[in-house]
Design a protein around this motif. Structure first.
Motif, PDB file in Angstrom:
ATOM      1  N   ARG A   1       7.348  14.876   9.467  1.00  0.00           N
ATOM      2  CA  ARG A   1       6.993  13.794   8.540  1.00  0.00           C
ATOM      3  C   ARG A   1       6.283  12.718   9.332  1.00  0.00           C
ATOM      4  O   ARG A   1       6.586  12.508  10.506  1.00  0.00           O
ATOM      5  CB  ARG A   1       8.238  13.203   7.876  1.00  0.00           C
ATOM      6  N   MET A   2       5.366  12.029   8.668  1.00  0.00           N
ATOM      7  CA  MET A   2       4.571  11.009   9.332  1.00  0.00           C
ATOM      8  C   MET A   2       4.464   9.781   8.453  1.00  0.00           C
ATOM      9  O   MET A   2       4.575   9.879   7.236  1.00  0.00           O
ATOM     10  CB  MET A   2       3.163  11.531   9.602  1.00  0.00           C
ATOM     11  N   ALA A   3       4.230   8.649   9.085  1.00  0.00           N
ATOM     12  CA  ALA A   3       3.918   7.420   8.369  1.00  0.00           C
ATOM     13  C   ALA A   3       2.678   6.829   9.015  1.00  0.00           C
ATOM     14  O   ALA A   3       2.575   6.781  10.241  1.00  0.00           O
ATOM     15  CB  ALA A   3       5.076   6.431   8.432  1.00  0.00           C
ATOM     16  N   ILE A   4       1.752   6.405   8.187  1.00  0.00           N
ATOM     17  CA  ILE A   4       0.555   5.719   8.666  1.00  0.00           C
ATOM     18  C   ILE A   4       0.802   4.237   8.472  1.00  0.00           C
ATOM     19  O   ILE A   4       1.043   3.778   7.351  1.00  0.00           O
ATOM     20  CB  ILE A   4      -0.699   6.189   7.907  1.00  0.00           C
ATOM     21  N   VAL A   5       0.764   3.491   9.571  1.00  0.00           N
ATOM     22  CA  VAL A   5       1.034   2.063   9.538  1.00  0.00           C
ATOM     23  C   VAL A   5      -0.291   1.326   9.671  1.00  0.00           C
ATOM     24  O   VAL A   5      -1.099   1.619  10.557  1.00  0.00           O
ATOM     25  CB  VAL A   5       2.001   1.661  10.676  1.00  0.00           C
ATOM     26  N   ASN A   6      -0.505   0.375   8.772  1.00  0.00           N
ATOM     27  CA  ASN A   6      -1.730  -0.416   8.776  1.00  0.00           C
ATOM     28  C   ASN A   6      -1.338  -1.887   8.640  1.00  0.00           C
ATOM     29  O   ASN A   6      -0.694  -2.268   7.666  1.00  0.00           O
ATOM     30  CB  ASN A   6      -2.638   0.020   7.617  1.00  0.00           C
TER      31      ASN A   6
ATOM     32  N   GLY B   1       0.974  -3.527  10.107  1.00  0.00           N
ATOM     33  CA  GLY B   1       2.410  -3.702  10.083  1.00  0.00           C
ATOM     34  C   GLY B   1       3.118  -3.186   8.839  1.00  0.00           C
ATOM     35  O   GLY B   1       4.330  -3.353   8.709  1.00  0.00           O
ATOM     36  N   ARG B   2       2.389  -2.534   7.951  1.00  0.00           N
ATOM     37  CA  ARG B   2       2.994  -2.003   6.726  1.00  0.00           C
ATOM     38  C   ARG B   2       2.722  -0.505   6.630  1.00  0.00           C
ATOM     39  O   ARG B   2       1.669  -0.033   7.043  1.00  0.00           O
ATOM     40  CB  ARG B   2       2.413  -2.679   5.493  1.00  0.00           C
ATOM     41  N   ILE B   3       3.665   0.222   6.044  1.00  0.00           N
ATOM     42  CA  ILE B   3       3.465   1.659   5.835  1.00  0.00           C
ATOM     43  C   ILE B   3       2.464   1.834   4.693  1.00  0.00           C
ATOM     44  O   ILE B   3       2.729   1.435   3.562  1.00  0.00           O
ATOM     45  CB  ILE B   3       4.790   2.368   5.537  1.00  0.00           C
ATOM     46  N   ALA B   4       1.308   2.407   5.024  1.00  0.00           N
ATOM     47  CA  ALA B   4       0.255   2.622   4.032  1.00  0.00           C
ATOM     48  C   ALA B   4       0.396   3.983   3.355  1.00  0.00           C
ATOM     49  O   ALA B   4      -0.052   4.168   2.228  1.00  0.00           O
ATOM     50  CB  ALA B   4      -1.112   2.503   4.697  1.00  0.00           C
ATOM     51  N   ALA B   5       1.007   4.942   4.059  1.00  0.00           N
ATOM     52  CA  ALA B   5       1.230   6.279   3.507  1.00  0.00           C
ATOM     53  C   ALA B   5       2.306   6.948   4.341  1.00  0.00           C
ATOM     54  O   ALA B   5       2.441   6.670   5.534  1.00  0.00           O
ATOM     55  CB  ALA B   5      -0.047   7.098   3.533  1.00  0.00           C
ATOM     56  N   GLU B   6       3.061   7.833   3.700  1.00  0.00           N
ATOM     57  CA  GLU B   6       4.067   8.589   4.448  1.00  0.00           C
ATOM     58  C   GLU B   6       4.333   9.910   3.750  1.00  0.00           C
ATOM     59  O   GLU B   6       4.100  10.056   2.548  1.00  0.00           O
ATOM     60  CB  GLU B   6       5.360   7.793   4.596  1.00  0.00           C
ATOM     61  N   GLY B   7       4.766  10.888   4.543  1.00  0.00           N
ATOM     62  CA  GLY B   7       5.099  12.190   3.992  1.00  0.00           C
ATOM     63  C   GLY B   7       4.826  13.284   5.001  1.00  0.00           C
ATOM     64  O   GLY B   7       4.528  13.030   6.167  1.00  0.00           O
TER      65      GLY B   7
ATOM     66  N   ILE C   1      -7.355  11.577   7.240  1.00  0.00           N
ATOM     67  CA  ILE C   1      -6.457  10.938   6.280  1.00  0.00           C
ATOM     68  C   ILE C   1      -6.198   9.489   6.689  1.00  0.00           C
ATOM     69  O   ILE C   1      -6.241   8.575   5.866  1.00  0.00           O
ATOM     70  CB  ILE C   1      -5.126  11.713   6.177  1.00  0.00           C
ATOM     71  N   TYR C   2      -5.962   9.274   7.980  1.00  0.00           N
ATOM     72  CA  TYR C   2      -5.717   7.926   8.496  1.00  0.00           C
ATOM     73  C   TYR C   2      -6.860   6.988   8.130  1.00  0.00           C
ATOM     74  O   TYR C   2      -6.641   5.888   7.620  1.00  0.00           O
ATOM     75  CB  TYR C   2      -5.526   7.963  10.023  1.00  0.00           C
ATOM     76  N   PHE C   3      -8.088   7.410   8.386  1.00  0.00           N
ATOM     77  CA  PHE C   3      -9.231   6.544   8.102  1.00  0.00           C
ATOM     78  C   PHE C   3      -9.406   6.298   6.614  1.00  0.00           C
ATOM     79  O   PHE C   3      -9.745   5.187   6.200  1.00  0.00           O
ATOM     80  CB  PHE C   3     -10.517   7.088   8.732  1.00  0.00           C
ATOM     81  N   GLN C   4      -9.129   7.293   5.810  1.00  0.00           N
ATOM     82  CA  GLN C   4      -9.207   7.080   4.356  1.00  0.00           C
ATOM     83  C   GLN C   4      -8.140   6.093   3.889  1.00  0.00           C
ATOM     84  O   GLN C   4      -8.431   5.162   3.136  1.00  0.00           O
ATOM     85  CB  GLN C   4      -9.041   8.402   3.613  1.00  0.00           C
ATOM     86  N   VAL C   5      -6.915   6.285   4.336  1.00  0.00           N
ATOM     87  CA  VAL C   5      -5.799   5.440   3.906  1.00  0.00           C
ATOM     88  C   VAL C   5      -5.980   3.997   4.379  1.00  0.00           C
ATOM     89  O   VAL C   5      -5.781   3.056   3.614  1.00  0.00           O
ATOM     90  CB  VAL C   5      -4.454   6.011   4.397  1.00  0.00           C
ATOM     91  N   THR C   6      -6.370   3.819   5.633  1.00  0.00           N
ATOM     92  CA  THR C   6      -6.505   2.460   6.151  1.00  0.00           C
ATOM     93  C   THR C   6      -7.727   1.760   5.574  1.00  0.00           C
ATOM     94  O   THR C   6      -7.715   0.560   5.381  1.00  0.00           O
ATOM     95  CB  THR C   6      -6.551   2.439   7.691  1.00  0.00           C
ATOM     96  N   ARG C   7      -8.762   2.491   5.255  1.00  0.00           N
ATOM     97  CA  ARG C   7      -9.937   1.905   4.621  1.00  0.00           C
ATOM     98  C   ARG C   7      -9.571   1.431   3.216  1.00  0.00           C
ATOM     99  O   ARG C   7      -9.931   0.337   2.815  1.00  0.00           O
ATOM    100  CB  ARG C   7     -11.086   2.920   4.573  1.00  0.00           C
ATOM    101  N   GLU C   8      -8.828   2.259   2.476  1.00  0.00           N
ATOM    102  CA  GLU C   8      -8.418   1.887   1.113  1.00  0.00           C
ATOM    103  C   GLU C   8      -7.472   0.692   1.140  1.00  0.00           C
ATOM    104  O   GLU C   8      -7.544  -0.154   0.278  1.00  0.00           O
ATOM    105  CB  GLU C   8      -7.756   3.085   0.418  1.00  0.00           C
ATOM    106  N   ALA C   9      -6.610   0.634   2.138  1.00  0.00           N
ATOM    107  CA  ALA C   9      -5.655  -0.481   2.229  1.00  0.00           C
ATOM    108  C   ALA C   9      -6.372  -1.787   2.542  1.00  0.00           C
ATOM    109  O   ALA C   9      -5.886  -2.858   2.188  1.00  0.00           O
ATOM    110  CB  ALA C   9      -4.596  -0.178   3.291  1.00  0.00           C
ATOM    111  N   ALA C  10      -7.525  -1.701   3.212  1.00  0.00           N
ATOM    112  CA  ALA C  10      -8.267  -2.904   3.579  1.00  0.00           C
ATOM    113  C   ALA C  10      -9.050  -3.471   2.398  1.00  0.00           C
ATOM    114  O   ALA C  10      -9.441  -4.618   2.407  1.00  0.00           O
ATOM    115  CB  ALA C  10      -9.229  -2.590   4.723  1.00  0.00           C
ATOM    116  N   ILE C  11      -9.271  -2.648   1.371  1.00  0.00           N
ATOM    117  CA  ILE C  11     -10.078  -3.086   0.226  1.00  0.00           C
ATOM    118  C   ILE C  11      -9.236  -3.917  -0.719  1.00  0.00           C
ATOM    119  O   ILE C  11      -8.110  -3.779  -0.905  1.00  0.00           O
ATOM    120  CB  ILE C  11     -10.680  -1.867  -0.517  1.00  0.00           C
TER     121      ILE C  11
END
Length: 98
Positions: free
Chosen positions: A48-53, A55-61, A88-98
């Motif tokens: 299992r992984m969590a992508i942190v952006n 300081g917050r978890i942007a995605a996990e699973g 996936i990381y770049f997609q998730v962190t890009r979406e979180a920045a918008i």
């Protein structure tokens, strides 16, 4: 077990040994928490992984779950291979920045 960048500074053979040891512990039921910026290592080692952006978890699973969240169209629709954790990381962190 909590580890931060457990393979940094190791030669390839030692890094593989570290991965094998950690996976062996995991298979014994021991929780191994790894923090790393080397996404290919996380992709190979982690259940299992969590992508942190910021300081917050942007995605996990699981990797499979994270792949379902991503979109191949935004990477290259001509390629049929599954998304890498890096993509996936770049997609998730890009979406979180918008």
């Amino acid at each position: 077990i909590f580890l931060d960048e457990p393979t940094v500074g190791l030669d390839p053979q030692s890094a593989r040994s570290m991965q094998d040891i950690l996976q062996g512990l995991s298979h014994q039921g021991i929780t191994v928490f790894v923090s790393t910026h080397i996404l290919s290592i996380a992709e190979k080692m982690c259940d299992r992984m969590a992508i942190v952006n910021h300081g917050r978890i942007a995605a996990e699973g699981t990797l499979s779950e994270l792949r379902k969240m991503g979109s191949r169209a935004s990477v290259d629709s001509a390629i049929e291979t599954p998304l890498s954790l890096e993509e996936i990381y770049f997609q998730v962190t890009r979406e979180a920045a918008i």
